[in-house]
Design a protein around this motif. Sequence first.
Motif, PDB file in Angstrom:
ATOM      1  N   ILE A 207     -30.932  21.766  30.594  1.00  0.00           N
ATOM      2  CA  ILE A 207     -32.514  20.969  31.153  1.00  0.00           C
ATOM      3  C   ILE A 207     -32.148  19.533  31.786  1.00  0.00           C
ATOM      4  N   THR A 208     -32.674  19.457  32.896  1.00  0.00           N
ATOM      5  CA  THR A 208     -32.493  18.211  33.801  1.00  0.00           C
ATOM      6  C   THR A 208     -33.640  17.307  33.218  1.00  0.00           C
ATOM      7  N   VAL A 209     -33.154  16.118  32.920  1.00  0.00           N
ATOM      8  CA  VAL A 209     -34.137  15.011  32.627  1.00  0.00           C
ATOM      9  C   VAL A 209     -34.384  14.339  34.063  1.00  0.00           C
ATOM     10  N   PHE A 235     -23.880  17.218  20.255  1.00  0.00           N
ATOM     11  CA  PHE A 235     -23.978  18.209  21.653  1.00  0.00           C
ATOM     12  C   PHE A 235     -25.451  18.637  21.881  1.00  0.00           C
ATOM     13  N   SER A 236     -25.514  18.715  22.958  1.00  0.00           N
ATOM     14  CA  SER A 236     -27.107  18.819  23.275  1.00  0.00           C
ATOM     15  C   SER A 236     -26.971  19.842  24.836  1.00  0.00           C
ATOM     16  N   ASN A 237     -28.337  19.990  25.272  1.00  0.00           N
ATOM     17  CA  ASN A 237     -28.122  20.838  26.536  1.00  0.00           C
ATOM     18  C   ASN A 237     -29.099  20.311  27.793  1.00  0.00           C
ATOM     19  N   TYR A 238     -28.784  18.958  27.650  1.00  0.00           N
ATOM     20  CA  TYR A 238     -29.575  18.129  28.643  1.00  0.00           C
ATOM     21  C   TYR A 238     -28.569  17.717  29.795  1.00  0.00           C
ATOM     22  N   GLN A 239     -29.084  17.380  30.967  1.00  0.00           N
ATOM     23  CA  GLN A 239     -28.261  16.508  31.872  1.00  0.00           C
ATOM     24  C   GLN A 239     -29.196  15.489  32.594  1.00  0.00           C
TER      25      GLN A 239
END
Length: 248
Positions: A207-209, A235-239
């Motif tokens: 997910i792009t922030v 850990f996460s799923n963003y950039q």
Amino acid sequence: MAGHSKFKNIQHRKGAQDKKRAKMFTKLVREIITAAKLGGSDVQNNPRLRNVIIAARTHNLPKERIEKAVNQASSDTETDNYVEMRYEGFAPSGIAIIVETLTDNKNRTAADVRAAFTKFGGNLAETGSVSFMFDHLGMIQYDAAIATNDVILNDAIELAANDVVSDDLYHYIYTEIDKFSDCLNFLTQKYGEPIESYIGWKPHDIITVDDHAAAEKLLKLVDILEESDDVQRVFSNYQISDEVLASF
């Protein structure tokens, strides 16, 4: 064996980590003690201990501190018993976060993790409600200058690695957990100790922030979690988008 990933960049921003060297040392010492307690002090027969010692060297943990931690694990005076706990939750905008901890006080750690999520608009979730969005893998990172992309790709194929991603700066080799130790040993013998190596969580999707306020809140949440001595990794799923990142 190809693909694009921000796995490393998602969880650790280099500048922030450089400022947390002392805390990193504390976390590494704690992991060394735990690994030696569980599997013994012989690194040849204890892959977990061997892996964390390699990681400790890459973070420049002094040799004497490594040896002291290994010896401490078998000492009669060592009474600390650390328990591994994993917390899963969501930050605002549905960002998934996994927090891996090693603690001697589960109640304290749970309260601290929950408070961090709450403070920055997130919430903890049930175990498994976030981790299904990730692959549990080994990750080994090298500088791009050690070899060409094709050579690293051939190494990964030979090692039956899960994936390899190369960019202008780094090579990232991903392995199944049961192959991690063998892959790490092979690559260490061929190229020397990696920049970083660990077993962690690689997100399926990113997910792009692209909102500054949202990014600021998210980064503060990750920072406060990583500042805890009990937290080993986040850990996460963003950039963060390049435009927003440039504004910090």
